[in-house]
Design a protein around this motif. Structure first.
Motif, PDB file in Angstrom:
ATOM      1  N   PRO A  38      75.028  28.673 -36.783  1.00  0.00           N
ATOM      2  CA  PRO A  38      76.249  29.470 -36.557  1.00  0.00           C
ATOM      3  C   PRO A  38      76.014  30.972 -36.711  1.00  0.00           C
ATOM      4  N   ARG A  39      75.092  31.380 -37.560  1.00  0.00           N
ATOM      5  CA  ARG A  39      74.812  32.809 -37.722  1.00  0.00           C
ATOM      6  C   ARG A  39      74.164  33.368 -36.458  1.00  0.00           C
ATOM      7  N   ALA A  57      76.182  20.180 -31.820  1.00  0.00           N
ATOM      8  CA  ALA A  57      77.034  21.160 -31.145  1.00  0.00           C
ATOM      9  C   ALA A  57      76.952  21.137 -29.625  1.00  0.00           C
ATOM     10  N   GLY A 105      72.629  26.635 -42.377  1.00  0.00           N
ATOM     11  CA  GLY A 105      73.603  27.628 -41.934  1.00  0.00           C
ATOM     12  C   GLY A 105      73.112  28.561 -40.854  1.00  0.00           C
ATOM     13  N   SER A 113      71.782  20.921 -35.975  1.00  0.00           N
ATOM     14  CA  SER A 113      72.950  21.679 -35.505  1.00  0.00           C
ATOM     15  C   SER A 113      73.073  21.627 -33.994  1.00  0.00           C
ATOM     16  N   ALA A 159      74.474  32.090 -33.452  1.00  0.00           N
ATOM     17  CA  ALA A 159      75.500  32.046 -32.407  1.00  0.00           C
ATOM     18  C   ALA A 159      76.435  33.253 -32.506  1.00  0.00           C
ATOM     19  N   ARG A 160      76.798  33.639 -33.735  1.00  0.00           N
ATOM     20  CA  ARG A 160      77.673  34.808 -33.904  1.00  0.00           C
ATOM     21  C   ARG A 160      76.971  36.089 -33.442  1.00  0.00           C
ATOM     22  N   SER A 177      77.009  36.182 -29.724  1.00  0.00           N
ATOM     23  CA  SER A 177      78.342  36.395 -29.162  1.00  0.00           C
ATOM     24  C   SER A 177      78.778  37.852 -29.251  1.00  0.00           C
TER      25      SER A 177
END
Length: 284
Positions: free
Chosen positions: A143-144, A173, A140, A169, A146-147, A150
């Motif tokens: 995505p953490r 992606a 996981g 990942s 990437a957030r 962002s």
């Protein structure tokens, strides 16, 4: 050790600048006051180690130094010193990742450097297995991160050892993941290539987490060009076995963190904590 125990840090930074070097420093923040912070203006960046909010620091280190770290971040920012934060992603620190990022941004940090927990120094014992990231946390993580990036409150960086953990990942992606990482200046294991270490006794090593390549002080060029451990590491990078050999990230990752492989196998090998390596081992 803690660099703030030296009183001449500002002089060292100025001497480095005069020689065309770009000095940076990592500190726990313990002992830093406003006067010391102002004296660090010649460092390109000072990173403060923070092991996490909500009690994570105490669980990781055995004492709660979070207040020292947070005071240091604020003092450096107030002094106009570029300040980043080093967060070692242990199992406990990972739980508090977003909350820690929010807190250090609020204090004036401009960058968050995420570092993989490695079996080196005091962590080179059985406790490493219980403190390293769990497979579900690894899965996981992308995505953490990437957030966080962002949100643009902090620049987010990863260390070279993190590339292998994010491999599955990234491949899923990103088109041409190796090329994308290279364009961003993100590289995997650079030990013995563009990265080396010198300890306080003058012994050279492929990186600061790997053992000295020569067990005595020697000229850096002698160790760098001819030491057998360095040659063995470079040979592994040049021709790693599967699943690294056919991995799209191989040009950047080069087989993952060899500190971890050396701890697990006693030699250079595909990083055993890489999700792709785990999957390959399960099929073997």
């Amino acid at each position: 050790g803690e660099p703030l125990t030296r009183g001449e840090l500002g002089d060292l930074a100025r001497a480095a600048r005069r020689r065309g070097l770009v000095p940076v420093m990592t500190t726990s923040g313990i002992g830093l006051d406003a006067s010391v912070a102002r004296g660090l203006a010649d460092f390109a960046q000072v990173n403060v180690s923070h092991d996490g909010v909500d009690g994570a620091y105490a669980r990781v280190r055995g004492f709660d130094g979070a207040a020292h770290a947070e005071r240091a971040i604020a003092l450096l920012a107030e002094a106009g010193v570029a300040v980043g934060v080093n967060l070692v992603l242990t199992r406990d620190a990972c739980h508090a990742l977003e909350a820690t990022a929010a807190r250090v941004a609020e204090l004036g940090a401009r960058e968050l450097q995420l570092l993989r927990y490695k079996p080196a120094g005091r962590a080179r014992d059985p406790s490493y297995l219980a403190r390293r990231l769990a497979p579900a946390q690894v899965a996981g993580l992308f995505p953490r991160i990437a957030r966080l990036a962002s949100e643009r409150r902090l620049g987010v960086r990863i260390d070279c050892a993190m590339v292998a953990l994010l491999s599955a990942s990234l491949i899923e992606a990103v088109d041409d993941p190796a090329g994308a990482l290279a364009r961003l200046g993100v590289f995997g294991c650079e030990a013995g290539r563009h990265l080396g270490g010198l300890d306080v006794l003058g012994r050279a090593s492929p990186c600061s987490f790997l053992p000295a390549a020569v067990g005595r002080p020697v000229e850096l060029a002698e160790a760098w060009d001819g030491a057998e451990p360095l040659e063995a590491l470079r040979a592994h990078h040049a021709a790693p076995p599967e699943p690294c050999a056919s991995c799209p990230l191989r040009p950047v990752c080069r087989g993952g963190c060899q500190v971890v492989s050396l701890h697990a196998f006693g030699g250079f090998a595909p990083d055993p904590e890489c999700p792709r390596v785990r999957a390959h081992a399960a099929l073997a």
